[in-house]
Design an enzyme around this catalytic site. Structure first.
Site, PDB file in Angstrom:
ATOM      1  N   ASP A 194       0.830  -1.199   0.000  1.00  0.00           N
ATOM      2  CA  ASP A 194       0.000   0.000   0.000  1.00  0.00           C
ATOM      3  C   ASP A 194       0.872   1.260   0.000  1.00  0.00           C
ATOM      4  O   ASP A 194       1.848   1.342   0.755  1.00  0.00           O
ATOM      5  CB  ASP A 194      -0.868  -0.025   1.271  1.00  0.00           C
ATOM      6  N   GLU A 243       1.855  -0.691  -4.972  1.00  0.00           N
ATOM      7  CA  GLU A 243       0.921   0.363  -5.372  1.00  0.00           C
ATOM      8  C   GLU A 243       1.735   1.643  -5.449  1.00  0.00           C
ATOM      9  O   GLU A 243       2.041   2.259  -4.441  1.00  0.00           O
ATOM     10  CB  GLU A 243      -0.213   0.521  -4.345  1.00  0.00           C
TER      11      GLU A 243
HETATM   12  C1  NOJ Z   1      -4.339   2.901  -1.010  1.00  0.00           C
HETATM   13  C2  NOJ Z   1      -5.481   1.983  -0.767  1.00  0.00           C
HETATM   14  O1  NOJ Z   1      -5.727   1.249  -1.931  1.00  0.00           O
HETATM   15  C3  NOJ Z   1      -6.631   2.843  -0.344  1.00  0.00           C
HETATM   16  O2  NOJ Z   1      -7.843   2.130  -0.333  1.00  0.00           O
HETATM   17  C4  NOJ Z   1      -6.316   3.447   0.990  1.00  0.00           C
HETATM   18  O3  NOJ Z   1      -7.334   4.342   1.360  1.00  0.00           O
HETATM   19  C5  NOJ Z   1      -4.990   4.206   0.936  1.00  0.00           C
HETATM   20  N1  NOJ Z   1      -3.969   3.512   0.242  1.00  0.00           N
HETATM   21  C6  NOJ Z   1      -4.494   4.483   2.321  1.00  0.00           C
HETATM   22  O4  NOJ Z   1      -4.072   3.297   2.926  1.00  0.00           O
END
Ligand code: NOJ
Length: 543
Positions: free
Chosen positions: A214, A273
Site C-alpha cells: 500500500d 501500489e
Molecule cells: C491505497 C489503498 O488502496 C486505499 O484504499 C487506501 O485508502 C490508501 N492507500 C491508504 O491506505
C-alpha cells in the site's frame, strides 16, 4: 491473471452484512473456473475500519469481522490445492491510531522513543497552533492533527478522535497523509524497519505467496518537511524532489524486503501500489533487487482512444523493459471508478469494457481483474450519503465537484457482489443478510448464476478469454509487435501465431491484412459475415 478480492464485499458467510474469509473460501470455485492464477486480498487485519481496513491496529492477526488466523490458513491451503496463489495486502506507510504503538506514542512525551516511530512535530505560530507545514491529506484537509499533551490525564485507552485539532489543545502535531486515524510511520527509524521485516516473515512463514504494498511511493519523507506551496502542487503527484512522494530513500526499504522474500523457497512476490507520473519512475521500483511488479496506473488512466491506449502501452513496455521487469495491466480496483463507468457507462461503456478486456488480456505481462468487473458491474452512483463509509467522503470539500463525477468517491466501486437470486443480497450472504452497502435491484440480471447460463454474458467472455490466455503459448509473458493500422484501429501480434485487433472507434473498420485467412478465436461482440470489425469491438485471431 491476478484477481483482486475486496473482502468486505466478496462473500459473507456469517450473514453480518460484511464479507469474510470463510465467504472467500466458499467461492474459490468461481475463481478456479475463471482460471485465476492468484488472488490479492485487500486488508483483513484487526482495524477500527476508519479506512475499510487500511488502518491496521495489529499486523499479525485477523479482524473478527473477517474471521481468524485459522481461516487464513484454511483459505491459503485450499487456494493452493486449486492452484491459486495468495497475495495479501501490507500497509507500511501508516498504522491505525489504535495500534499499540500509537497509543504508546500519545501516552509518552515529545521526543520520546515512542513518538519517534511516527512523525510528530511541534506546531508553528506563537503557541504552536499552526500545523508544522502545509501538507494536505489525500482524503482532503490538513495532513496534521494536534494532540493534547501532558495534562495529567490518563491516556491509556484514549480515543484519538477526541484529540482532533482544536485551538485550545496545547500539544504536538502528528502527520497523516490519509485520515487522522492513519498516523504515518517514520521509516528512518530502525525499529520501524525491523518491525516490518518481522511482519513479512510472520506471513511468509504462514505460506502466503506475496504482498501488495500500500502507498509504496509514500514511505519516505523529507526530514526538512518543507511547505509544498510555491514548490509543488498541493495534492499533486510524485514529481522530482517532492517531499513525501516517490523519494529515493524508499528504494532502500524494498531492497531489504527483497532480500527477505528471496530467502524463502518458492516464488514469493511483491506488487507495489506506486502512483507516479511516468512509467520511468515506476520502473525504478522494479529494478532487479527491488519489487517484482507494480500496478501500471498509466494504462488505467489512459483515455479510450486508439492513440492514448497505444501510447500508454508503448511507454509502459519500454520503461519496464529497461529494468527487465514484466508489465502489468489493470483497469479497476477498489479506489477508482469502475472502468465500465469511466468508459461512458450504459451500452457504450459495456461494449468498451468488453473490448478493453480482450485488449488487456492479450498484452504481454500480468493482468489484474477487480472483483465484479467480470460481471460487468458499473459504479453505483446512488448510495445514500448516510450509508457511505469512505473517509474521503466526509473530508471532501462540499463545494468541489465530486471526484467521480457525482457519486461521492470510492464506496460506489465497493458494493457487494451479486452471486445468485433475484433480489438483494443476491447470494452475497445467507437469506436475510443486509449488505453493508445496498446493491442495485438491476443487479438481478448480473448475478454469476444468470451470467453462467448466458453465453453472451460478460462472465462468459472473461471465462473464454482467460481459458485461452492460459492455453495459448502466445499469451501472458513475452513480447508484442504492433501491426500498422490507421484511425481508431489497434492491432498487434504475439508469437506464435496470434493477433489481437481492437476497433476503438464507433465506425466499422476492415481488419488488417495480417488476420486474412486466420481463424477467429474470440470477439468481444458478434462479428458480421462481411469480415469487417464493428465499432467498439475487439477480436483475437489465430494466424
Ligand atoms: C491505497 C489503498 O488502496 C486505499 O484504499 C487506501 O485508502 C490508501 N492507500 C491508504 O491506505
Amino acid at each position: 491473471m491476478i484477481y483482486q478480492i475486496y473482502p468486505r464485499s466478496f462473500a459473507d458467510a456469517d450473514g453480518d452484512g460484511v464479507g469474510d474469509l470463510p465467504g472467500i473460501r466458499s467461492r474459490l470455485r468461481h475463481l478456479h473456473d475463471l482460471a485465476v492464477d492468484a488472488v490479492w486480498i485487500s486488508p483483513f487485519y484487526p482495524s477500527p475500519m476508519a479506512d475499510a481496513g487500511y488502518d491496521v491496529s495489529d499486523y499479525r492477526d485477523v479482524d473478527p469481522m473477517f474471521g481468524t488466523l485459522a481461516d487464513v490458513d484454511g483459505l491459503v491451503a485450499e487456494a493452493h490445492a486449486l492452484g491459486i496463489r495468495v497475495i495479501i495486502d501490507l500497509v507500511p506507510n501508516h498504522t491505525s491510531d489504535e495500534h499499540e504503538w500509537f497509543r504508546a506514542a500519545l501516552a509518552a512525551a515529545p521526543g520520546s522513543p515512542e513518538r519517534a516511530r511516527y512523525v510528530f512535530r511541534d506546531g508553528r505560530g506563537e503557541h504552536g497552533e499552526v500545523p508544522p507545514n502545509d501538507w494536505v491529506s489525500n482524503f482532503g484537509g490538513v495532513a496534521w492533527t494536534r494532540v493534547t499533551e501532558a495534562d495529567g490525564s490518563d491516556r491509556s485507552g484514549h480515543d484519538a478522535s477526541a484529540l482532533r485539532s482544536a485551538p485550545d489543545q496545547a500539544g504536538q502535531w502528528y502527520l497523516h497523509l490519509f485520515d487522522p486515524k492513519q498516523p504515518d510511520l517514520d521509516w528512518t527509524n530502525p525499529e520501524v524497519v525491523e518491525e516490518f521485516d518481522a511482519i513479512l516473515r510472520f506471513w511468509l512463514d504462514r505460506g502466503v505467496d506475496g504482498f501488495r504494498i500500500d502507498v509504496a511511493h509514500g514511505l519516505a519523507k523529507d526530514p526538512e518537511m518543507p511547505d509544498l506551496e510555491g514548490n509543488w502542487a498541493t495534492g499533486g503527484p510524485a514529481v522530482e524532489g517532492h517531499p513525501h512522494w516517490d523519494r529515493d530513500e524508499v528504494h532502500e526499504v524494498y531492497r531489504g524486503w527483497r532480500r527477505i522474500t528471496d530467502s524463502y523457497p518458492d516464488d514469493r512476490i511483491f506488487v507495489g501500489e506506486v502512483w507516479v507520473q511516468a512509467p520511468e519512475q515506476l520502473a525504478r521500483y522494479l529494478r532487479r533487487d527491488e519489487l517484482h511488479t507494480a500496478f501500471n496506473f498509466t494504462y488505467l488512466l489512459a483515455p479510450w482512444d486508439a492513440k492514448g491506449l497505444h501510447t500508454a502501452i508503448d511507454e509502459s513496455i519500454d520503461a519496464l523493459a529497461a529494468v527487465g521487469a514484466p508489465a502489468t495491466w489493470v483497469l479497476s480496483n477498489h479506489d477508482v471508478v469502475r472502468h465500465l463507468t469511466r468508459y461512458g457507462g450504459g451500452r457504450v461503456g459495456t461494449r468498451r469494457a468488453r473490448a478493453a478486456t480482450l485488449l488487456t488480456l492479450a498484452l504481454p505481462g500480468g493482468a489484474y481483474v477487480y472483483q465484479g468487473e467480470e460481471l460487468g458491474l458499473a459504479q453505483v452512483t446512488d448510495i445514500p450519503d448516510e450509508l457511505r463509509q469512505d473517509p474521503a467522503f466526509a473530508r471532501q470539500d462540499p463545494g468541489v465537484e465530486r471526484a467521480d463525477g457525482g457519486d461521492g468517491l470510492r464506496d460506489g466501486c465497493r458494493v457487494p457482489i451479486p452471486w445468485s437470486g433475484d433480489a438483494p443480497p443476491f447470494g452475497f450472504g445467507p437469506p436475510g443478510t443486509v449488505p453493508w452497502l445496498p446493491q442495485p435491484a438491476e443487479w438481478a440480471d448480473l448475478t454469476v448464476e444468470k451470467q453462467e447460463a448466458d453465453p453472451s454474458s460478460m462472465l462468459a467472455l472473461y471465462r473464454s478469454a482467460l481459458a485461452l490466455r492460459r492455453d495459448l503459448p502466445a499469451l501472458g509473458d513475452g513480447t508484442m509487435t504492433w501491426i500498422d493500422t490507421e484511425g481508431e484501429l489497434l492491432a498487434f501480434r504475439r508469437e506464435p501465431g496470434f493477433v489481437c485487433v481492437v476497433n476503438v472507434g464507433e465506425a466499422p473498420a476492415a481488419p488488417p491484412d495480417a488476420v486474412r485467412g486466420g481463424t477467429l478465436l474470440l470477439a468481444s461482440d458478434p462479428l458480421p459475415e462481411d469480415g469487417s470489425l464493428p465499432g467498439i469491438t475487439a477480436a483475437w485471431f489465430a494466424v
